[in-house]
Design a protein around this motif. Structure first.
Motif, PDB file in Angstrom:
ATOM      1  N   GLY A 167       0.843  -1.208   0.000  1.00  0.00           N
ATOM      2  CA  GLY A 167       0.000   0.000   0.000  1.00  0.00           C
ATOM      3  C   GLY A 167       0.870   1.247   0.000  1.00  0.00           C
ATOM      4  N   ASN A 168       1.972   1.203   0.747  1.00  0.00           N
ATOM      5  CA  ASN A 168       2.866   2.366   0.788  1.00  0.00           C
ATOM      6  C   ASN A 168       3.582   2.577  -0.542  1.00  0.00           C
ATOM      7  N   THR A 177       2.310   9.584  -5.619  1.00  0.00           N
ATOM      8  CA  THR A 177       2.818  10.775  -4.916  1.00  0.00           C
ATOM      9  C   THR A 177       1.881  11.253  -3.799  1.00  0.00           C
ATOM     10  N   GLU A 178       1.269  10.286  -3.138  1.00  0.00           N
ATOM     11  CA  GLU A 178       0.446  10.606  -1.959  1.00  0.00           C
ATOM     12  C   GLU A 178       1.326  10.540  -0.709  1.00  0.00           C
TER      13      GLU A 178
END
Ligand code: NDP
Ligand code: OXD
Length: 313
Positions: free
Chosen positions: A292-293, A300-301
């Motif tokens: 998820g990361n 770019t979150e």
């Protein structure tokens, strides 16, 4: 034209093939490697690390993000192995939080209800009730209000313990009394029946569990350390036990791991030793979190739980 698959290097020394298969299932559009990539070869933006051997990280070409298989990252920071420009993501997931809460609550309730006392006298067929208190009559202090500390506080509150929580910023947990900063540490532990340590190991928290803390607690109180061995001044712990200021301690973590056979902790009946199992990493949950990361990074979150190198955690 075919899109180039982004590469992930699994640098874990424990069962990298299994980890790689979990990553491939989560991120089928990525190329997952288990062998050290060619330093002159194509870029490998992601590395998954536990305790990497020296030089492993620096040799990876085009690295952009370091994903830790551990919640605690002091070993990565201290080794100087991760170049300053690279972000490091700590592991934070439900499995760790649940595991730690179970381990802590097992020791809290066992000490609170005198289970070790009854176990010790059972061989002598002794019928010796101790005065039994209710949780609401006990003060419990938790050091650390983070991913592991906060859920523990919630469990303690659910049982009815008078719960305090101490952290750098005073991050509150509803229902608990919260304390911020070093100047309020002694106040936070003062009169505590049980002290639970869930701090990261940093220059500010090393050796924090010393005689000054133990002597502020209630006489005959209990220490639970699920964080790092480097938090405890071992000689002060033994002295507090010898004086009866502490009646016992549950230790999951040690300055040297595995705990050497010659350690006096092994044979000390007042100390419960466990082999760094309080909150083991559940690989399926951990990989889902890390994948998820990686997705967030590619969109770019913001990535949660990035290590702040200044703070050391
Ligand atoms: P977090 O970073 O989520 O939380 C750390 C907490 O400690 C925060 O509340 C933080 O304050 C507080 N803190 C940090 N420095 C200080 C300071 N100088 N003074 C007061 N408070 C401070 O960490 P986790 O909860 O995820 O993990 C905690 C530790 O648990 C890990 O670092 C690791 O060492 C250990 N661990 C042990 C395991 C085991 O199996 N035994 C497994 C996993 C982790 P603030 O909220 O203000 O930032
Ligand atoms: C961790 C640990 O930090 O295993 O995750 O202690």
């Amino acid at each position: 034209m075919l899109a180039v698959m982004k590469r992930i290097f699994i640098a874990s020394r424990g069962n990298p093939e299994h980890l790689a298969s979990l990553f491939r299932a989560q991120l089928p559009d990525h190329d997952v490697l288990v062998e050290q990539p060619d330093p002159q070869g194509p870029a490998v933006p992601y590395i998954v690390v536990g305790r990497p051997l020296p030089g492993v990280i620096a040799a990876v070409p085009g690295l952009e993000l370091v994903l830790s298989l551990n919640a605690g990252v002091e070993h990565l920071l201290a080794s100087g192995e991760v170049p300053d420009h690279l972000p490091i993501v700590r592991l934070v997931d439900e499995g760790l939080a649940e595991g730690m809460a179970e381990w802590v609550m097992a020791h809290v309730l066992g000490w609170h209800r005198n289970l070790r006392h009854y176990e010790a006298i059972q061989p002598a067929a002794q019928w010796q009730p101790k005065p039994e208190k209710l949780a609401r009559e006990r003060i419990v202090t938790v050091l650390g209000s983070g991913a592991l500390g906060a859920p523990v506080v919630q469990h303690l509150l659910a049982f009815g313990f008078k719960t305090r929580v101490w952290s750098r910023s005073g991050r509150p947990v509803a229902g608990a009394e919260s304390f911020a900063g070093r100047e309020r540490l002694i106040e936070a532990v003062s009169g505590a029946d049980i002290l639970i340590n869930l701090l990261p190991l940093t220059t500010e928290t090393a050796d924090i569990l010393d005689a000054s803390v133990f002597s502020a607690m209630a006489p005959g109180s209990f220490l639970i350390n699920g964080a790092r061995g480097g938090h405890v001044v071992d000689a002060d712990l033994i002295a507090a036990l010898d004086q009866g200021q502490l009646s016992g301690a549950a230790l999951d973590v040690f300055r040297t791991e595995p705990l050497p056979p010659e350690s006096p902790f092994w044979s000390d009946r007042r100390i419960l030793v466990s082999p760094h199992v309080a909150a083991p990493t559940h690989l399926d949950m951990a990989v889902a979190e890390m994948a998820g990361n990686i997705r967030r990074f590619e969109r770019t979150e913001p990535i949660p739980h990035l290590v702040d190198r200044q703070r050391g955690y």
